[in-house]
Scaffold this active site. Structure first.
Site, PDB file in Angstrom:
ATOM      1  N   PHE A   1       0.845  -1.198   0.000  1.00 51.93           N
ATOM      2  CA  PHE A   1       0.000   0.000   0.000  1.00 51.93           C
ATOM      3  C   PHE A   1       0.880   1.247   0.000  1.00 51.93           C
ATOM      4  O   PHE A   1       1.809   1.366   0.811  1.00 51.93           O
ATOM      5  CB  PHE A   1      -0.896   0.003   1.248  1.00 51.93           C
ATOM      6  CG  PHE A   1      -1.753   1.234   1.366  1.00 51.93           C
ATOM      7  CD1 PHE A   1      -2.851   1.417   0.530  1.00 51.93           C
ATOM      8  CD2 PHE A   1      -1.468   2.211   2.307  1.00 51.93           C
ATOM      9  CE1 PHE A   1      -3.638   2.562   0.636  1.00 51.93           C
ATOM     10  CE2 PHE A   1      -2.259   3.354   2.427  1.00 51.93           C
ATOM     11  CZ  PHE A   1      -3.349   3.525   1.580  1.00 51.93           C
TER      12      PHE A   1
ATOM     13  N   SER B   1       4.938   9.032  -1.990  1.00 51.70           N
ATOM     14  CA  SER B   1       5.537   8.954  -3.328  1.00 51.70           C
ATOM     15  C   SER B   1       5.165   7.655  -4.040  1.00 51.70           C
ATOM     16  O   SER B   1       5.154   7.605  -5.272  1.00 51.70           O
ATOM     17  CB  SER B   1       7.061   9.085  -3.246  1.00 51.70           C
ATOM     18  OG  SER B   1       7.622   8.001  -2.543  1.00 51.70           O
TER      19      SER B   1
ATOM     20  N   GLU C   1      13.053   3.528   1.400  1.00 50.24           N
ATOM     21  CA  GLU C   1      12.346   4.093   2.557  1.00 50.24           C
ATOM     22  C   GLU C   1      13.195   4.045   3.827  1.00 50.24           C
ATOM     23  O   GLU C   1      12.665   4.086   4.939  1.00 50.24           O
ATOM     24  CB  GLU C   1      11.028   3.326   2.784  1.00 50.24           C
ATOM     25  CG  GLU C   1      10.095   3.294   1.579  1.00 50.24           C
ATOM     26  CD  GLU C   1       9.536   4.658   1.189  1.00 50.24           C
ATOM     27  OE1 GLU C   1       9.437   5.536   2.049  1.00 50.24           O
ATOM     28  OE2 GLU C   1       9.233   4.847  -0.007  1.00 50.24           O
TER      29      GLU C   1
HETATM   30  C1  SIN Z   1       4.559   5.758   0.650  1.00 46.87           C
HETATM   31  O1  SIN Z   1       4.544   6.419  -0.392  1.00 46.87           O
HETATM   32  O2  SIN Z   1       3.703   4.868   0.843  1.00 46.87           O
HETATM   33  C2  SIN Z   1       5.615   5.933   1.694  1.00 46.87           C
HETATM   34  C3  SIN Z   1       6.099   7.318   1.869  1.00 46.87           C
HETATM   35  C4  SIN Z   1       6.824   7.885   0.672  1.00 46.87           C
HETATM   36  O3  SIN Z   1       7.697   7.212   0.103  1.00 46.87           O
HETATM   37  O4  SIN Z   1       6.528   9.015   0.283  1.00 46.87           O
END
Ligand code: SIN
Length: 191
Positions: free
Chosen positions: A8, A12, A87
């Site tokens: 999920f 980004s 991440e």
């Molecule tokens: C996501 O997109 O689910 C995690 C946060 C990010 O990478 O912006």
């Protein structure tokens, strides 16, 4: 047996998953709110001058809408090595129940499924936490990092959510303020 997992995305990962997937579904998870409370020193900011990116904050009455991707047939280690690295700035993998927006065409398919999600909790060293919307917007307007400007992260998220028919008041408020700052900066110095 072929691996089948759902991932999920709410930040980004909504517009740039960066991995191959079999299908994607718009939907939501319960008990979480999307908030620009996480500092980014590796993507949308730099050490000493972090950007502000989305994370999830536990809120019993909230739901967070986003996109889930189904990855089929790849070893789990290879799926997660890319995302764990991407991440790594404070986010950890969790498991959540994902509710797709549309009921599956096959009535025997489950309407709720388990998905992996990356969350940066308030005990990670990059966490910035809440601030007023104008303050967060100014911060986002100015920050930049190796993956690009913090402003673009916010605006791409806002535009993508809109395109998917998702309304998120926190993202919309930040977007409104950042667009005002954009407009003022284009006016140039007065006098
Ligand atoms: C996501 O997109 O689910 C995690 C946060 C990010 O990478 O912006």
């Amino acid at each position: 047996m072929r691996t089948k997992i759902w991932i999920f995305g709410y930040g980004s990962l909504v517009w740039n998953p960066g991995f191959s997937f079999e299908q994607s579904q718009v939907g939501y998870i319960r008990g979480w709110a999307r908030r620009f409370y996480q500092g980014s020193t590796d993507h949308r900011g730099i050490p000493g001058s972090p950007g502000r990116v989305a994370t999830l904050v536990a809120e019993a009455q909230s739901v967070c809408w986003g996109v889930a991707y189904q990855v089929v047939g790849e070893p789990l280690a290879s799926i997660f090595s890319y995302l764990d690295e991407r991440e790594q700035g404070g986010f950890r993998r969790h498991q959540v129940d994902f509710y797709p927006r549309t009921e599956p065409a096959d009535a025997s398919a489950p309407s709720v499924t388990t998905a992996a999600v990356y969350i940066a909790r308030d005990d990670n060293p990059h966490y910035l936490g809440p601030a007023s919307v104008p303050e967060m917007a100014r911060h986002i307007f100015h920050a930049k990092g190796p993956s690009g400007s913090n402003r673009d992260y916010l605006l791409r998220l806002a535009e993508s959510l809109r395109g998917l028919g998702i309304t998120d008041a926190h993202v919309s408020e930040l977007e409104r303020h950042v667009r005002q700052l954009d407009a003022h900066s284009k006016d140039g110095p007065s006098g």
